[in-house]
Design an enzyme around this catalytic site. Structure first.
Site, PDB file in Angstrom:
ATOM      1  N   CYS A 245       0.824  -1.209   0.000  1.00 21.57           N
ATOM      2  CA  CYS A 245       0.000   0.000   0.000  1.00 21.57           C
ATOM      3  C   CYS A 245       0.863   1.266   0.000  1.00 21.57           C
ATOM      4  O   CYS A 245       1.470   1.589  -1.016  1.00 21.57           O
ATOM      5  CB  CYS A 245      -0.991  -0.044   1.159  1.00 21.57           C
ATOM      6  SG  CYS A 245      -2.438   1.000   0.889  1.00 21.57           S
ATOM      7  N   HIS A 330      -3.830  -5.325  -0.008  1.00 25.35           N
ATOM      8  CA  HIS A 330      -3.454  -5.860   1.305  1.00 25.35           C
ATOM      9  C   HIS A 330      -3.483  -7.391   1.304  1.00 25.35           C
ATOM     10  O   HIS A 330      -4.536  -7.992   1.511  1.00 25.35           O
ATOM     11  CB  HIS A 330      -4.405  -5.334   2.382  1.00 25.35           C
ATOM     12  CG  HIS A 330      -4.171  -3.902   2.725  1.00 25.35           C
ATOM     13  ND1 HIS A 330      -3.328  -3.501   3.735  1.00 25.35           N
ATOM     14  CD2 HIS A 330      -4.644  -2.761   2.171  1.00 25.35           C
ATOM     15  CE1 HIS A 330      -3.299  -2.185   3.798  1.00 25.35           C
ATOM     16  NE2 HIS A 330      -4.094  -1.711   2.852  1.00 25.35           N
ATOM     17  N   GLU A 332      -2.440  -9.263   3.568  1.00 27.14           N
ATOM     18  CA  GLU A 332      -2.750  -9.750   4.921  1.00 27.14           C
ATOM     19  C   GLU A 332      -4.247  -9.676   5.212  1.00 27.14           C
ATOM     20  O   GLU A 332      -4.700 -10.139   6.260  1.00 27.14           O
ATOM     21  CB  GLU A 332      -1.969  -8.932   5.963  1.00 27.14           C
ATOM     22  CG  GLU A 332      -2.568  -7.601   6.356  1.00 27.14           C
ATOM     23  CD  GLU A 332      -2.429  -6.520   5.314  1.00 27.14           C
ATOM     24  OE1 GLU A 332      -3.003  -5.436   5.487  1.00 27.14           O
ATOM     25  OE2 GLU A 332      -1.734  -6.748   4.292  1.00 27.14           O
TER      26      GLU A 332
END
Length: 360
Positions: A245, A330, A332
């Site tokens: 990001c 993202h 994660e």
């Protein structure tokens, strides 16, 4: 109590107050995820933003101790269609209303959030103020005379280094506003994680003798974090680097590319991204208001690896000469799908290959 959202174009949305009894100003952005309001609220990337949730019912599974992405949420407010005061979930330890009060964050319920979202999609994200009681444009207009701060990364980053021990590779995680989900993924892979402040120097990083560097997500305009550019430029030829990001945008800037602000950003848990080399499409979780200008990559040594299916913007790059890669989304998740989670494994492979190369 009556509470009103005023946008800087003079549009108002009247509803009911919940959460903290404070008035505030922030950038109004919308998030299209069906679940994950706790993770959104506590994501440091939402610093100074008023989050509009398009899903009509929010708070129905409460809030728990495990799903926070930071210890102190920095969002300016939460705007929903309907808030649930009686959550039902075995993990719930508090209501959304009580959680917002705890962190002094105001909420607004009872407004047509999809109409508000369409307004922001048409005109672009803009600043807004939450005002309690009766108000008119004449009484609130002056509040927009003050610009929002630009030091979000400084405020959300750790102030001092700390270590999470592990038996695997040592990873330096540069905290520009890192979600705890990034730490969890590294720890899951047995990494020893050294978390460092956003303004750390390359020399300070190298004193920890890391095997790789992770550049985290974070809030605001990447051009407001100039201290990161010499850090990245110095480390790229030396260590494997993985950016997520804001970290992705900073790699581009450090390489000589440019970034720009999107009209209304990408914020949601179902954004399709295509990997150019394989043609595989991944459903991703995203939260960003800026993007890398693809035309500016020509002489940087970076090439595009991933592209957003919806609007064609750059979603990933890699360096042709250095062990550096990054993605705009993202992997994660939290909230969102784990389709892209294997990028952490790719990073681990890059770290191992570099260690073997250095050891030869």
């Amino acid at each position: 109590m009556k509470r009103t959202l005023w946008l800087e174009d003079g549009t108002s949305f009247v509803g009911t107050a919940f959460g903290a009894s404070v008035e505030t100003i922030g950038e109004v952005v919308f998030q299209t995820g069906m679940t994950g309001y706790q993770e959104m609220l506590s994501d440091p990337s939402y610093c100074d933003q008023l989050i509009v949730l398009t899903n009509p019912l929010i708070g129905n599974y409460g809030v728990n101790r495990e799903d926070f992405e930071t210890t102190v949420p920095m969002a300016k407010g939460l705007i929903v269609k309907e808030v649930c005061d009686t959550p039902s979930n075995f993990r719930s330890t508090a209501t959304l209303h009580d959680t917002l009060k705890r962190f002094n964050i105001p909420g607004l319920a009872g407004v047509d959030t999809r109409m508000l979202t369409r307004h922001l999609r048409s005109l672009g994200v803009m600043r807004g103020v939450l005002v309690d009681g009766d108000s008119t444009w004449e009484t609130v207009q002056h509040r927009f005379d003050v610009l929002l701060p630009t030091n979000q990364v400084e405020r959300v980053s750790t102030k001092r280094a700390y270590v999470s021990t592990g038996s695997g590779p040592r990873i330096a995680l540069i905290d520009f506003g890192a979600k705890l989900g990034i730490m969890r993924e590294l720890v899951k892979r047995d990494c020893e994680v050294v978390v460092l402040p956003h303004d750390v120097t390359a020399e300070e990083v190298m004193r920890y003798e890391p095997d790789g560097v992770m550049l985290s997500n974070g809030p605001g305009d990447p051009k407001d974090v100039p201290t990161a550019l010499p850090l990245i430029e110095r480390l790229m030829p030396t260590l494997p680097i993985f950016g997520i990001c804001l970290g992705h945008q900073l790699i581009a800037l450090a390489s000589g590319a440019n970034t720009f602000k999107l009209p209304f950003g990408h914020r949601g848990a179902n954004h399709p991204v295509v990997e150019l080399e394989t043609g595989a499409v991944t459903i991703t979780s995203q939260n960003h208001g800026y993007a890398v200008d693809e035309a500016s990559l020509a002489t940087t040594g970076l090439v595009v690896t991933h592209r957003a299916v919806n609007d064609g913007t750059v979603e990933g790059v890699k360096h042709l000469h250095h062990p550096t890669f990054s993605v705009q989304y993202h992997p994660e998740a939290a909230p969102g799908p784990y389709d892209a989670n294997d990028l952490f494994d790719r990073f681990m492979q890059l770290v191992q290959e570099n260690k073997q190369k250095v050891g030869m």
